[in-house]
Design a protein around this motif. Structure first.
Motif, PDB file in Angstrom:
ATOM      1  N   VAL A  32       0.894  -1.302  -0.074  1.00  0.00           N
ATOM      2  CA  VAL A  32      -0.147   0.019   0.222  1.00  0.00           C
ATOM      3  C   VAL A  32       0.748   1.260   0.051  1.00  0.00           C
ATOM      4  CG1 VAL A  32      -1.975  -1.133   1.228  1.00  0.00           C
ATOM      5  CG2 VAL A  32      -0.465  -0.006   2.256  1.00  0.00           C
ATOM      6  N   VAL A  33       0.253   2.294  -0.312  1.00  0.00           N
ATOM      7  CA  VAL A  33       0.908   3.890  -0.217  1.00  0.00           C
ATOM      8  C   VAL A  33      -0.192   4.594   0.347  1.00  0.00           C
ATOM      9  CG1 VAL A  33       2.410   3.489  -2.228  1.00  0.00           C
ATOM     10  CG2 VAL A  33       0.066   4.376  -2.505  1.00  0.00           C
ATOM     11  N   VAL A  48      -0.303   8.393  -7.520  1.00  0.00           N
ATOM     12  CA  VAL A  48      -0.202   6.811  -6.922  1.00  0.00           C
ATOM     13  C   VAL A  48       0.570   6.132  -7.891  1.00  0.00           C
ATOM     14  CG1 VAL A  48      -1.932   7.000  -5.468  1.00  0.00           C
ATOM     15  CG2 VAL A  48      -2.358   5.867  -7.697  1.00  0.00           C
ATOM     16  N   PRO A  49       1.139   5.049  -8.005  1.00  0.00           N
ATOM     17  CA  PRO A  49       1.751   4.071  -8.762  1.00  0.00           C
ATOM     18  C   PRO A  49       0.721   3.701  -9.854  1.00  0.00           C
ATOM     19  CG  PRO A  49       2.471   3.422  -6.711  1.00  0.00           C
ATOM     20  CD  PRO A  49       1.581   4.416  -6.458  1.00  0.00           C
ATOM     21  N   GLU A  50       1.188   3.684 -11.106  1.00  0.00           N
ATOM     22  CA  GLU A  50      -0.102   3.427 -12.246  1.00  0.00           C
ATOM     23  C   GLU A  50      -0.829   2.181 -11.924  1.00  0.00           C
ATOM     24  OE1 GLU A  50      -0.597   4.375 -16.912  1.00  0.00           O
ATOM     25  OE2 GLU A  50       1.223   4.389 -15.929  1.00  0.00           O
ATOM     26  N   LYS A  51       0.237   1.147 -11.544  1.00  0.00           N
ATOM     27  CA  LYS A  51      -0.525  -0.348 -11.325  1.00  0.00           C
ATOM     28  C   LYS A  51      -1.509  -0.238 -10.145  1.00  0.00           C
ATOM     29  CE  LYS A  51       3.383  -1.304  -8.135  1.00  0.00           C
ATOM     30  NZ  LYS A  51       4.430  -2.256  -8.122  1.00  0.00           N
ATOM     31  N   ALA A  52      -1.785   0.784  -9.325  1.00  0.00           N
ATOM     32  CA  ALA A  52      -2.618   0.706  -8.245  1.00  0.00           C
ATOM     33  C   ALA A  52      -4.106   0.999  -9.125  1.00  0.00           C
ATOM     34  CB  ALA A  52      -2.374   1.765  -7.373  1.00  0.00           C
ATOM     35  N   ALA A  86      -9.860   1.503  -7.710  1.00  0.00           N
ATOM     36  CA  ALA A  86      -8.577   1.182  -6.866  1.00  0.00           C
ATOM     37  C   ALA A  86      -9.339   0.723  -5.781  1.00  0.00           C
ATOM     38  CB  ALA A  86      -7.916   2.477  -6.851  1.00  0.00           C
ATOM     39  N   LEU A  92       3.841   7.060 -12.542  1.00  0.00           N
ATOM     40  CA  LEU A  92       2.633   7.501 -11.597  1.00  0.00           C
ATOM     41  C   LEU A  92       1.335   8.191 -12.079  1.00  0.00           C
ATOM     42  CD1 LEU A  92       5.081   9.587  -9.118  1.00  0.00           C
ATOM     43  CD2 LEU A  92       3.935   7.243  -8.923  1.00  0.00           C
ATOM     44  N   THR A  95      -1.465  -1.098  -3.844  1.00  0.00           N
ATOM     45  CA  THR A  95      -0.585  -1.050  -5.033  1.00  0.00           C
ATOM     46  C   THR A  95      -0.038  -2.309  -5.628  1.00  0.00           C
ATOM     47  OG1 THR A  95       1.324  -0.595  -3.739  1.00  0.00           O
ATOM     48  CG2 THR A  95       0.122   1.544  -4.544  1.00  0.00           C
ATOM     49  N   ASP A  96       0.116  -3.138  -4.671  1.00  0.00           N
ATOM     50  CA  ASP A  96       0.484  -4.470  -4.900  1.00  0.00           C
ATOM     51  C   ASP A  96      -0.275  -5.633  -4.871  1.00  0.00           C
ATOM     52  OD1 ASP A  96       3.213  -3.774  -6.071  1.00  0.00           O
ATOM     53  OD2 ASP A  96       3.843  -3.334  -4.047  1.00  0.00           O
ATOM     54  N   THR A 127      -3.130  -6.520  -6.451  1.00  0.00           N
ATOM     55  CA  THR A 127      -4.568  -6.173  -6.723  1.00  0.00           C
ATOM     56  C   THR A 127      -5.122  -7.127  -7.522  1.00  0.00           C
ATOM     57  OG1 THR A 127      -3.814  -4.808  -8.636  1.00  0.00           O
ATOM     58  CG2 THR A 127      -4.291  -3.594  -6.514  1.00  0.00           C
TER      59      THR A 127
END
Length: 326
Positions: A47-48, A233-237, A247, A269, A285-286, A288
């Protein structure tokens, strides 16, 4: 004899009933065990925490760097190329002779016609090589540019053109090495949009005193459109679908699917906004791809494991012994 037969029938009936009861009992036990709720998985995620930061939004373009000015030089009269008075790479002042043209008209004798520099700068190109080559006022014979000042000329579509304003800050950098860059600003923006191609030509100018950028380089241009405060946030989120973007938030040990609006991108981002997003909100973020709304999660580094603790070996042996007795 008949009496003995009846006794055997009754005995057999009782045995069959007992066997049937035992079978039903065992089946009931199996169903009861199988019906127990499976241990719920806890997914390990990264998470962020959201924190509003300054977001500088840039419009990215590409083009070829030119001198400021950079002009092609044409002869005033037609004729034949005689010779060049300068070489490529040499610097000239306004009015210096660049090329000589032989007017070569039958019945007349003329002195060689000089072609002079309309501006000062570096001779970037000489077009004529062979003596006697035909030249005319429609054909350039030289090109002059000032490499100490550069410009980037490019076309942008109407959706981006409306965002660009004269005087906005800009940065020009070599496409293969961002360390070779100069800072400038938007010099001109067309007052109208070309309806034939639905775009317009924009010019960015910048000083190039150290000559970091070579004329003719392929470059990236970045125009600062606006500075705002927001969440990145990271784009992958962010999961993007045809029905909308969403998200997962980490809320009370569970994943909460939340609709978001994706905005400006900067490398890996992406800007997000939406209801429920505040400073301190944890965005997953990771991991998902394994989640759905409401599943249990852990923000630690342990792998996924059952929510209930595993039974000890002694407890397992005791339960097995009880099963054997039954």
């Amino acid at each position: 004899m008949e009496k003995t037969r009846n006794v055997l029938k009754n005995t057999l009936r009782i045995v069959l009933i007992i066997i049937a009861v035992l079978i039903v009992f065992r089946i009931g036990q199996s169903i009861a065990k199988g019906g127990k709720k499976a241990a719920e998985l806890v997914y390990n995620v990264g998470v962020v925490k959201l924190e509003k930061k300054q977001i500088s939004k840039y419009l990215a373009v590409q083009g070829v760097i030119e001198g400021d000015p950079q002009v092609k030089v044409f002869p005033i009269v037609p004729g034949k190329f005689s010779r060049n008075a300068v070489s490529e790479g040499s610097y000239v002042n306004k009015g210096d002779v660049l090329v000589y043209v032989d007017r070569d008209m039958v019945g007349y004798q003329y002195e060689l016609a000089p072609v002079t520099a309309p501006v000062g700068g570096m001779v970037t190109k000489l077009y004529c090589i062979d003596r006697g080559e035909a030249v005319s006022p429609a054909m350039p014979v030289a090109e002059i540019a000032d490499p100490s000042k550069v410009k980037l000329v490019f076309n942008v579509g109407q959706e981006d053109l409306v965002k660009i304003k004269k005087g906005q800050k800009a940065r020009i950098s070599f496409i293969d090495d961002e360390s070779l860059s100069v800072n400038g600003e938007v010099y001109s923006v067309p007052p109208v949009i070309d309806s034939d191609i639905m775009s317009g030509t924009v010019v960015v100018k910048a000083p190039n005193t150290d000559k970091k950028l070579k004329l003719g380089m392929s470059v990236n241009g970045e125009i600062l459109i606006e500075d705002i405060k927001g969440y990145m946030v990271p784009e992958k989120a962010v999961i993007m679908t045809e029905s909308g973007d969403y998200a997962y938030l980490a809320v009370d040990g569970k994943a909460k699917q939340t609709t978001v609006r994706a905005g400006y991108r900067d490398k890996d981002l992406i800007e997000i906004s939406g209801e429920g997003l505040t400073d301190g909100t944890e965005v997953i973020t990771d991991g998902t791809f394994r989640l759905s709304d409401g599943v249990k999660i852990s923000t630690g580094n342990e792998p996924p494991k059952p929510a209930e603790e595993k039974k000890g070996k002694k407890q397992e042996k005791k339960e097995k012994a009880e099963e054997v007795k039954k």
